[in-house]
Scaffold this active site. Structure first.
Site, short mmCIF file in Angstrom:
data_model
loop_
_atom_site.label_atom_id
_atom_site.label_comp_id
_atom_site.label_asym_id
_atom_site.label_seq_id
_atom_site.Cartn_x
_atom_site.Cartn_y
_atom_site.Cartn_z
N CYS A 89 1.02 -1.29 -0.09
CA CYS A 89 0.02 -0.22 -0.20
C CYS A 89 1.06 1.42 -0.05
CB CYS A 89 -1.00 -0.11 1.11
SG CYS A 89 -2.37 1.03 1.02
N HIS A 206 -3.59 -5.54 1.10
CA HIS A 206 -2.70 -5.87 2.47
C HIS A 206 -2.84 -7.39 2.63
CE1 HIS A 206 -2.28 -1.69 4.13
NE2 HIS A 206 -3.17 -1.34 3.00
N GLU A 208 -1.18 -8.96 5.14
CA GLU A 208 -1.06 -8.87 6.39
C GLU A 208 -2.12 -8.99 7.17
OE1 GLU A 208 -0.92 -4.62 6.20
OE2 GLU A 208 -0.36 -6.06 4.77
#
Length: 232
Positions: A89, A206, A208
């Protein structure tokens, strides 16, 4: 063999650094080093992650100020040696501003912040980042950005395509790349790209944030586990 070491770069305004650290620790078995942006030396590490957030409050252009932080000279030097660097990002934006990846991330076509899960098609598995996925596989990851609209000139886009450097594209659940599946107007539905060696990945969604069951999904886990596997 020495244990794997990773670093997460922290800027003023980073807000996904801890999320990445949790995902890395789960895959590596140990916590990564958290490196402040003003540090002038990078510890001896095998992997660097530039996380998401709003570095420097997104003043000027997203990532433009962070790209000139002292630590980024060290990150570029490590990348030049072939060590994997992952920008997520805002990290993707920083990598383009730093010249580690071509193109630029512009305002979303709808001119508003978008936060939702999207579907991505894995374009190639020939990299340490995607080795645990299947080519053509559709995976679900969240996005949260206002400037995720990837743009490059036609020659650059053609070169990325021809060299197999498009990593992920926005797609439908059936892996079809359509205009409707594109959340931000990115050229050719591009969600992530590699450098020439496929050792640097810039990715808007993302991984994660969907890396454990408690978060509602695990499609991000293979990226971190693949990196650990490739470097071990």
């Amino acid at each position: 063999m020495d244990p794997l070491k990773a670093a997460v770069i922290v800027f003023p305004g980073s807000n996904c650094d801890r999320d990445v650290a949790v995902a890395l620790k789960a895959s590596m078995g140990k916590a990564p080093l958290m490196v402040w942006h003003r540090d002038t030396e990078l510890p001896a590490v095998d992997l660097v992650v530039v996380p998401g957030g709003f570095s420097y409050g997104d003043y000027l252009r997203c990532g433009a100020m962070a790209a000139h932080s002292p630590i980024m000279r060290e990150v570029k030097a490590l990348a030049d040696k072939g060590a994997p660097v992952l920008g997520i990002c805002n990290g993707f934006q920083i990598l383009t501003e730093a010249g580690l990846l071509p193109g630029v991330l512009m305002r979303n076509a709808a001119l508003r912040f978008i936060c939702k899960d999207v579907t991505l098609r894995v374009e190639t598995t020939d990299s340490p980042f995607a080795r645990r996925y299947a080519a053509g596989e559709a995976i679900r990851l969240p996005i949260a950005h206002a400037e995720g609209n990837y743009f490059a000139d036609a020659d650059t886009l053609d070169r990325l395509e021809g060299e197999g450097r498009v990593a992920f594209r926005y797609c439908t659940a059936d892996s079809d790349v359509t205009a409707e599946a594109n959340p931000n107007g990115s050229a050719r539905n591009i969600a992530g790209i590699y450098n020439e060696k496929r050792t640097v990945l810039g990715l808007m969604p993302h991984p994660e944030r969907l890396a454990e069951d408690a978060l509602g999904g695990t499609d991000g886990i293979p990226m971190f586990e693949g990196l650990v596997e490739a470097l071990s």
